[in-house]
Write an enzyme that holds these catalytic residues in place. Structure first.
Site, PDB file in Angstrom:
ATOM      1  CB  CYS A   1      -4.632   3.909   2.413  1.00 11.75           C
ATOM      2  SG  CYS A   1      -4.718   3.537   4.475  1.00 11.75           S
TER       3      CYS A   1
HETATM    4  C1  UDX Z   1      -1.701   7.119   2.995  1.00 12.84           C
HETATM    5  C2  UDX Z   1      -1.834   8.566   3.229  1.00 12.84           C
HETATM    6  O1  UDX Z   1      -0.632   9.180   3.144  1.00 12.84           O
HETATM    7  C3  UDX Z   1      -1.972   8.554   4.977  1.00 12.84           C
HETATM    8  O2  UDX Z   1      -2.144   9.694   5.462  1.00 12.84           O
HETATM    9  C4  UDX Z   1      -3.417   7.625   5.117  1.00 12.84           C
HETATM   10  O3  UDX Z   1      -3.699   7.770   6.508  1.00 12.84           O
HETATM   11  C5  UDX Z   1      -2.890   6.295   4.716  1.00 12.84           C
HETATM   12  O4  UDX Z   1      -2.797   6.282   3.354  1.00 12.84           O
HETATM   13  P1  UDX Z   1       0.336   5.242   2.504  1.00 12.84           P
HETATM   14  O5  UDX Z   1      -0.772   4.447   1.931  1.00 12.84           O
HETATM   15  O6  UDX Z   1       1.096   4.604   3.723  1.00 12.84           O
HETATM   16  O7  UDX Z   1      -0.456   6.404   3.508  1.00 12.84           O
HETATM   17  O8  UDX Z   1       1.022   5.885   1.562  1.00 12.84           O
HETATM   18  P2  UDX Z   1       1.741   7.388   0.964  1.00 12.84           P
HETATM   19  O9  UDX Z   1       3.085   7.589   1.407  1.00 12.84           O
HETATM   20  O10 UDX Z   1       0.644   8.299   1.200  1.00 12.84           O
HETATM   21  O11 UDX Z   1       1.685   6.528  -0.423  1.00 12.84           O
HETATM   22  C6  UDX Z   1       0.546   6.654  -1.030  1.00 12.84           C
HETATM   23  C7  UDX Z   1       0.543   6.511  -2.721  1.00 12.84           C
HETATM   24  O12 UDX Z   1       1.206   7.510  -3.180  1.00 12.84           O
HETATM   25  C8  UDX Z   1       1.782   5.320  -2.955  1.00 12.84           C
HETATM   26  O13 UDX Z   1       1.418   4.666  -4.169  1.00 12.84           O
HETATM   27  C9  UDX Z   1       3.026   6.334  -3.366  1.00 12.84           C
HETATM   28  O14 UDX Z   1       3.978   5.527  -4.106  1.00 12.84           O
HETATM   29  C10 UDX Z   1       2.373   7.421  -3.709  1.00 12.84           C
HETATM   30  N1  UDX Z   1       3.213   8.610  -3.372  1.00 12.84           N
HETATM   31  C11 UDX Z   1       3.537   8.775  -2.150  1.00 12.84           C
HETATM   32  C12 UDX Z   1       3.935   9.502  -4.251  1.00 12.84           C
HETATM   33  O15 UDX Z   1       3.255   9.425  -5.625  1.00 12.84           O
HETATM   34  N2  UDX Z   1       4.541  10.508  -3.850  1.00 12.84           N
HETATM   35  C13 UDX Z   1       4.951  10.619  -2.733  1.00 12.84           C
HETATM   36  O16 UDX Z   1       5.697  11.715  -2.443  1.00 12.84           O
HETATM   37  C14 UDX Z   1       4.673   9.724  -1.591  1.00 12.84           C
END
Ligand code: UDX
Length: 448
Positions: free
Chosen positions: A278
């Site tokens: 995403c």
């Molecule tokens: C994301 C959005 O959060 C979600 O709402 C949307 O609908 C789809 O995209 P996702 O891709 O599953 O979801 O991952 P997410 O957990 O948000 O992580 C995205 C990126 O942020 C990752 O690379 C992760 O490593 C990073 N991240 C995530 C952080 O740096 N800190 C966190 O606490 C969580």
């Protein structure tokens, strides 16, 4: 209510299973027969905690078919959940949205009842009205809103947490343009979910999804830029700086004198960058949309650039220390884009692999869930290890790429006894700097 969900990828299958759990009758539509067969046997086609249990529980209300027309005929509301990937030019590929909306239009031509179509796929502002509603109207010869209803209802599902996010969302955004469609959506969600219904128009709802992901990715690239700057300042550690900054009660409010530590602060930490299906794709789509429409999106373009350069920035630092990678063995701790998933799409690990292969390094890789997906991509170019300790044996450098809990359990003494040259680059700042520096050469994001 009788619902059809078109597209049974990640979002479609979870959405379908959750609506079935809430008591609706759901038919999932996919053109791939093997997927349909699996769903009809209650077998999840994706790896997601809690999904199998949900499918089992609501098996009488969850079915699948390859026949889109039959599904439209037999239901009163359809959710479009097909993919909107990045195209070759880096913008959004709407071809699946276009195909599905035309097929729905053709099916509606023969239907003698008002039908509601809701877009859940992430699409750039205007798509629901200008493409989906238009195609349906053109093909069915029906007029919106008299002949059919339209809405946009974004998903905010995090991989690994999608079932919980879907059953107990923090908000349900309903983008509509007419009263009848809004009434229908309120009926569908109304008393079945506790979350607040947020009512707006379709373009705003479409925009909300991009802005949500843009904000979180901006925090990550911001933290990585701060890390880069701190690496140029002797005695300063970005991790410490950001920790102190996030004690600001405007970011981290206190409750009864104690910090509440909202999740937002976990995005304010330097690292190897973001990945997944995403954030990278949505940033590209919204910046391309901005450029096409004469709006300035310099900041978001840079958020994406910083992220794309992240692995190279880290490798350049390591190279100053290691000089040549030729013949050296590098262990990558982690392949998945984040912990608790087997997904490697746009994972920072892939950037490291490419850079290391170019430098003729031998690569050992270990990951609790994502090795099969990595093997499919790189075959014999890498060496794969289920056991992280075996992956570290004889290595000249280890890079922590994914914040998996099992990697946190590797003690500093184990790194130093297993590796040929005990040099650890902590790409996620997961290890205790002082404890690990006592036993091995510890480098990491955010300090010199
Ligand atoms: C994301 C959005 O959060 C979600 O709402 C949307 O609908 C789809 O995209 P996702 O891709 O599953 O979801 O991952 P997410 O957990 O948000 O992580 C995205 C990126 O942020 C990752 O690379 C992760 O490593 C990073 N991240 C995530 C952080 O740096 N800190 C966190 O606490 C969580």
């Amino acid at each position: 209510m009788k619902i059809s969900v078109i597209g049974t990828g990640y979002v479609g299958l979870v959405t379908g299973a959750c609506f079935a759990e809430k008591g609706h009758n759901v038919v999932c539509v996919d053109m791939r027969k093997e997927i349909v067969d699996k769903i009809n046997k209650n077998m999840p086609t994706i790896h997601e905690p809690g999904l199998k249990e949900l499918m089992d529980k609501s098996k009488d209300r969850l079915h699948a078919t390859t026949d889109l027309t039959a599904a439209i005929m037999d239901t009163e509301i359809s959710f479009i959940c097909v993919g909107t990937p990045m195209n070759k030019k880096g913008g959004i590929d709407l071809s699946q949205i276009i195909d599905v909306s035309k097929s729905i239009g053709k099916a509606l031509k023969a239907k003698n009842a008002w039908h509601m179509v809701v877009v859940k796929s992430t699409v750039v502002p205007g798509t629901t009205i200008n493409i989906v509603a238009k195609n349906i109207a053109d093909e069915s010869k029906l007029r919106f809103p008299e002949g059919f209803g339209i809405g946009f209802n974004p998903e905010f599902l995090r991989e690994g947490n999608a079932v919980v996010d879907s059953l107990s969302p923090d908000r349900i955004v309903l983008g509509t343009e007419d009263d009848k469609s809004l009434k229908k959506l309120k009926l569908l969600y109304g008393d079945k979910f506790e979350a607040q219904l947020v009512l707006t128009n379709t373009r705003t709802a479409e925009m909300v999804k991009y802005v949500n992901n843009s904000l979180l990715s901006t925090l990550i690239s911001f933290s990585n830029e701060i890390a880069n700057i701190c690496e140029a300042v002797p005695g300063v550690d970005a991790d410490e700086v950001l920790q102190i900054v996030t004690m600001d009660s405007r970011i981290n409010p206190r409750h009864e004198g104690k910090l509440t530590n909202p999740q937002i602060i976990t995005y304010l930490r330097g690292g190897c960058g973001f990945g997944g299906s995403c954030f990278p794709k949505d940033l590209k789509a919204i910046t391309e949309y901005a450029n096409k429409n004469g709006a300035d999106a310099k900041l978001l373009t840079e958020v994406d650039n910083i992220n794309r350069q992240r692995a190279l920035t880290i490798m350049t630092r390591i190279e100053k220390r290691i000089k040549r990678f030729d013949g050296k063995t590098v262990t990558l701790l982690g392949a998945a884009f984040k912990p608790d998933t087997d997904d490697i799409r746009e994972s920072p690990a892939l950037h490291f692999i490419e850079l290391l292969l170019k430098r003729n390094a031998k690569i050992n890789i270990t990951d609790p869930e994502a090795l099969n997906n990595t093997k499919r991509l790189y075959g014999r170019k890498l060496r794969y290890f289920d056991d992280p300790r075996k992956a570290l044996k004889g290595a000249d450098l280890a890079i922590l790429v994914t914040r998996w809990k099992v990697f946190a359990e590797i003690k500093p003494q184990e790194f130093s006894s297993l590796m040929r040259t005990p040099l650890l680059f902590d790409g996620r700042r997961m290890y205790d700097k002082k404890a690990y520096s006592d036993h091995l050469e510890y480098m990491g994001v955010g300090f010199q």
